[in-house]
Design a protein around this motif. Structure first.
Motif, PDB file in Angstrom:
ATOM      1  N   ALA A 132       0.838  -1.209   0.000  1.00 59.22           N
ATOM      2  CA  ALA A 132       0.000   0.000   0.000  1.00 59.22           C
ATOM      3  C   ALA A 132       0.865   1.249   0.000  1.00 59.22           C
ATOM      4  CB  ALA A 132      -0.946  -0.006   1.198  1.00 59.22           C
ATOM      5  N   TYR A 133       1.897   1.263   0.827  1.00 57.26           N
ATOM      6  CA  TYR A 133       2.796   2.414   0.900  1.00 57.26           C
ATOM      7  C   TYR A 133       3.534   2.604  -0.428  1.00 57.26           C
ATOM      8  CZ  TYR A 133       6.652   5.448   2.138  1.00 57.26           C
ATOM      9  OH  TYR A 133       7.559   6.480   2.149  1.00 57.26           O
ATOM     10  N   GLN A 134       4.070   1.514  -0.960  1.00 56.55           N
ATOM     11  CA  GLN A 134       4.836   1.592  -2.209  1.00 56.55           C
ATOM     12  C   GLN A 134       3.988   2.096  -3.370  1.00 56.55           C
ATOM     13  OE1 GLN A 134       7.365  -1.754  -3.029  1.00 56.55           O
ATOM     14  NE2 GLN A 134       7.443  -1.307  -5.194  1.00 56.55           N
ATOM     15  N   LEU A 135       2.710   1.739  -3.380  1.00 56.52           N
ATOM     16  CA  LEU A 135       1.828   2.143  -4.476  1.00 56.52           C
ATOM     17  C   LEU A 135       1.091   3.448  -4.181  1.00 56.52           C
ATOM     18  CD1 LEU A 135       0.429  -1.320  -5.572  1.00 56.52           C
ATOM     19  CD2 LEU A 135       2.237   0.043  -6.634  1.00 56.52           C
ATOM     20  N   ASN A 136       1.504   4.112  -3.112  1.00 54.09           N
ATOM     21  CA  ASN A 136       1.003   5.450  -2.785  1.00 54.09           C
ATOM     22  C   ASN A 136      -0.476   5.456  -2.385  1.00 54.09           C
ATOM     23  OD1 ASN A 136       1.818   8.068  -2.332  1.00 54.09           O
ATOM     24  ND2 ASN A 136       1.284   8.771  -4.387  1.00 54.09           N
ATOM     25  N   TYR A 137      -0.918   4.377  -1.726  1.00 50.60           N
ATOM     26  CA  TYR A 137      -2.274   4.349  -1.174  1.00 50.60           C
ATOM     27  C   TYR A 137      -2.243   4.991   0.203  1.00 50.60           C
ATOM     28  CZ  TYR A 137      -4.279   1.379  -4.786  1.00 50.60           C
ATOM     29  OH  TYR A 137      -4.756   0.893  -5.964  1.00 50.60           O
ATOM     30  N   SER A 138      -3.315   5.654   0.573  1.00 53.15           N
ATOM     31  CA  SER A 138      -3.376   6.321   1.869  1.00 53.15           C
ATOM     32  C   SER A 138      -3.529   5.325   3.018  1.00 53.15           C
ATOM     33  CB  SER A 138      -4.519   7.334   1.896  1.00 53.15           C
ATOM     34  OG  SER A 138      -5.741   6.700   1.592  1.00 53.15           O
ATOM     35  N   SER A 139      -4.052   4.128   2.716  1.00 53.22           N
ATOM     36  CA  SER A 139      -4.203   3.117   3.760  1.00 53.22           C
ATOM     37  C   SER A 139      -4.330   1.730   3.125  1.00 53.22           C
ATOM     38  CB  SER A 139      -5.453   3.391   4.593  1.00 53.22           C
ATOM     39  OG  SER A 139      -6.616   3.175   3.817  1.00 53.22           O
TER      40      SER A 139
END
Length: 172
Positions: A132-139
């Motif tokens: 999630a972090y790597q793909l720029n998701y907020s959560s």
């Protein structure tokens, strides 16, 4: 390498070949263009010569680079990022992309992110939080909801499907 080699075989001076684009010295007459098209089609390449198609390919390239090949996080929203990269009005880019591709740039971006998430889940090297972090998701919840909306599966279930399809070496 193939594109550069084939263009040089046709007697063209090639300055550079980047993802989706070749710069050559000089101009081309229609016969030479047709010869290039025939030569490159043998290798499965499509020559895009009209302005709208070039813009569509540039948008796709930007999105693919951003999702699959870049570790950088964009500092602005996607529309500003693409508009700035191409130095064109995003409303024009958006309507052109939708008209030609039948889906919005945002939907294309989501599909690319989900494909990348699937790839990372199959590799099984990162946790869902790291993906999630790597793909720029907020959560993680946002990634999971979008993943389920696109694929019909939760990320966890998708990962289990992959594991069921693989056989352990001792089971072969």
């Amino acid at each position: 390498m193939v594109v550069k080699s084939e263009l040089e075989k046709l007697g063209l001076s090639v300055l550079s070949v980047e993802l989706g684009e070749a710069d050559i010295i000089g101009s081309l007459d229609e016969n030479k263009k047709e010869e290039i098209v025939r030569q490159l089609e043998q290798y499965g390449f499509e020559v895009i010569d009209d302005k709208k198609s070039k813009i569509i390919e540039q948008i796709k390239t930007i999105v693919i680079e951003l999702v699959h090949h870049s570790q950088d996080k964009i500092k602005t929203n996607l529309s500003d990022f693409i508009g700035e990269k191409l130095n064109l009005d995003y409303n024009y880019l958006s309507s052109l992309f939708s008209e030609v591709e039948g889906l919005t740039i945002e939907k294309y971006y989501i599909l690319q992110r989900i494909e990348r998430a699937k790839e990372l889940l199959v590799y099984d090297e990162l946790s869902l939080s790291e993906i999630a972090y790597q793909l720029n998701y907020s959560s993680v919840a946002y990634l999971s909801n979008q993943f389920k909306k696109v694929t019909g599966f939760t990320p966890t279930y998708f990962k289990q499907l992959k594991e069921k399809k693989r056989k352990q070496i001792e089971d072969l």
